[in-house]
Design a protein around this motif. Structure first.
Motif, PDB file in Angstrom:
ATOM      1  N   ALA A 135       0.832  -1.212   0.000  1.00 55.77           N
ATOM      2  CA  ALA A 135       0.000   0.000   0.000  1.00 55.77           C
ATOM      3  C   ALA A 135       0.859   1.252   0.000  1.00 55.77           C
ATOM      4  CB  ALA A 135      -0.924  -0.020   1.221  1.00 55.77           C
ATOM      5  N   ASP A 157      -5.445   3.611  -9.666  1.00 57.42           N
ATOM      6  CA  ASP A 157      -5.870   2.830  -8.494  1.00 57.42           C
ATOM      7  C   ASP A 157      -6.195   1.394  -8.902  1.00 57.42           C
ATOM      8  OD1 ASP A 157      -5.593   4.772  -6.546  1.00 57.42           O
ATOM      9  OD2 ASP A 157      -7.635   5.532  -6.790  1.00 57.42           O
ATOM     10  N   GLU A 158      -6.902   1.254 -10.006  1.00 55.72           N
ATOM     11  CA  GLU A 158      -7.289  -0.081 -10.459  1.00 55.72           C
ATOM     12  C   GLU A 158      -6.066  -0.891 -10.888  1.00 55.72           C
ATOM     13  OE1 GLU A 158     -10.162  -2.186 -13.838  1.00 55.72           O
ATOM     14  OE2 GLU A 158     -10.450  -0.074 -13.302  1.00 55.72           O
ATOM     15  N   THR A 160      -3.894  -1.861  -7.896  1.00 58.15           N
ATOM     16  CA  THR A 160      -4.576  -2.894  -7.109  1.00 58.15           C
ATOM     17  C   THR A 160      -4.379  -4.271  -7.733  1.00 58.15           C
ATOM     18  OG1 THR A 160      -6.244  -1.349  -6.284  1.00 58.15           O
ATOM     19  CG2 THR A 160      -6.814  -3.690  -6.242  1.00 58.15           C
ATOM     20  N   SER A 188      -0.658  -5.296  -6.973  1.00 56.22           N
ATOM     21  CA  SER A 188      -0.390  -5.665  -5.578  1.00 56.22           C
ATOM     22  C   SER A 188      -1.176  -6.900  -5.157  1.00 56.22           C
ATOM     23  CB  SER A 188      -0.698  -4.492  -4.650  1.00 56.22           C
ATOM     24  OG  SER A 188      -2.054  -4.081  -4.771  1.00 56.22           O
ATOM     25  N   ASP A 189      -2.439  -7.017  -5.582  1.00 60.36           N
ATOM     26  CA  ASP A 189      -3.239  -8.189  -5.206  1.00 60.36           C
ATOM     27  C   ASP A 189      -2.656  -9.469  -5.794  1.00 60.36           C
ATOM     28  OD1 ASP A 189      -4.916  -6.577  -3.799  1.00 60.36           O
ATOM     29  OD2 ASP A 189      -6.641  -6.753  -5.139  1.00 60.36           O
TER      30      ASP A 189
END
Length: 389
Positions: A95, A123-124, A127, A130-131
């Protein structure tokens, strides 16, 4: 992600990177924000950040270029996630990196380019990255890092060594993959090396290392490694050794220590009952740079499916190499040594239309060879190499 989201992410990054000094300024800004706002993450990084900053921008560019190719991007991110376990990285660190990168991008893109839609796209994208990395790390049952004890450091050229290690436990990797290593004298300075032997149940591993002038790690490996030193080794990375079609003929092109991952694959293939035909071109600046011809000679003699062509840019060895007799030595099972730039020599044979192609070497060598092959008619989709960072 939909095409609109991908386009917004890619456009803003390339606009910033296209500015004079843009990549370096972006990287410096990102790390300044990250270390200021999240000082606890500074211990994950080396004291000297020059190469780290360069790799960051190249890695981002590599990922962004593949946002519309999830079959290529997601396995790459999963491997990175498994490898990052060696740092002790947690969800809050991902994050922090995402927030800092977005802040650096916003600073350089400016208010006109950085709209609410662009921010949502980033942001998408962040994400997804990182996910994927965290998800792969969470599912992995192998060690976060292996420990390896140095058994031998054998100098084969003035600036090139073969280092053998005994791992604390066996590591499963595909021949042709690479991994990050950390040596005792250079803490937090991880460098990528490719094993020159296939994975084995005894946990033995071998690396070929050339000392890069002005480098921090490779000269220390070549000149200072002692028997008994303990190295740390991260999870395997890359897909070079994962075959697409075990029945399709192969063209391998390796320069310098780039022979290591190709040799590992040949050794693995030699254990099979049948193999497709393989033509290996091994190159170097001088004849002495073809340091592993004895091993390749043995492989070629024992396996009729293998053809090996040595190539050197010069017919003479440098002044500091005294073994002059090896210049014209003929190795059994190998083609006669050719003289010339390796990409040009390989391309002169034709388009290699029936081959899967692997290229390993310095970034400039890989790109030059790739472009020459494409100009000769080789299909781009048939050419593979590891990320050039």
């Amino acid at each position: 992600m939909d095409s609109r989201t991908v386009a917004l992410i890619r456009t803003t990054f390339k606009a910033v990177a296209a500015e004079e000094g843009g990549p370096e300024r972006l990287a410096r800004s990102f790390y300044a924000i990250l270390f200021t706002d999240y000082p606890q993450v500074r211990d994950f990084f080396p004291a000297a950040m020059d190469s780290q900053r360069d790799r960051l921008v190249k890695a981002i560019g590599y990922a962004l270029d593949r946002l519309e190719e999830p079959n290529k991007l997601l396995p790459f991110l999963a491997q990175l996630g498994r490898d990052h376990r060696k740092y002790g990285v947690q969800a809050e660190h991902y994050a922090a990196v995402a927030t800092s990168l977005k802040a650096a991008m916003r600073r350089f893109a400016g208010t006109e380019m950085w709209t609410d839609e662009v921010e949502k796209a980033w942001d998408e994208g962040l994400t997804v990255i990182s996910d994927t990395m965290m998800g792969a790390a969470a599912k992995e049952a192998t060690p976060a890092a292996w420990s390896g004890r140095v058994l031998e450091n054998r100098l084969v050229l003035r600036n090139l060594a073969i280092v053998r290690l005994q791992l604390d436990q066996p590591m499963q990797y595909a021949a042709g993959q690479y991994m990050s290593v950390q040596i005792p004298s250079r803490p937090r300075m991880w460098r990528y090396l490719s094993p020159a032997v296939p994975a084995n149940a005894n946990g033995e591993i071998e690396f070929h290392v050339r000392g890069v002038l002005g480098g921090w790690v490779s000269p220390a490996i070549v000149g200072q490694t002692q028997v008994g030193d303990q190295w740390l080794i991260g999870s395997p990375l890359g897909g070079l050794g994962v075959p697409r079609n075990t029945k399709r003929k192969m063209l391998m092109v390796g320069c310098g220590t780039g022979i290591a991952p190709l040799r590992a694959q040949l050794m693995q293939m030699a254990l099979r009952r049948t193999n497709p035909k393989v033509h290996l071109f091994v190159g170097g600046h001088h004849p002495c740079d073809l340091y592993d011809l004895e091993t390749l000679s043995k492989l070629a003699m024992a396996n009729r499916w293998l053809t090996v062509t040595p190539v050197s840019e010069s017919d003479e060895n440098p002044w500091w190499h005294y073994e002059s007799g090896d210049v014209e030595r003929i190795w059994p099972g190998l083609e006669p040594r050719m003289t010339g730039q390796i990409g040009k020599v390989v391309a002169s044979y034709g388009p290699w239309a029936d081959r899967d192609v692997q290229i390993v070497g310095s970034p400039s060598m890989v790109q030059t060879t790739k472009f020459r092959l494409m100009a000769a008619g080789t299909q781009t989709k048939s050419i593979r190499h590891d990320p050039l960072f």
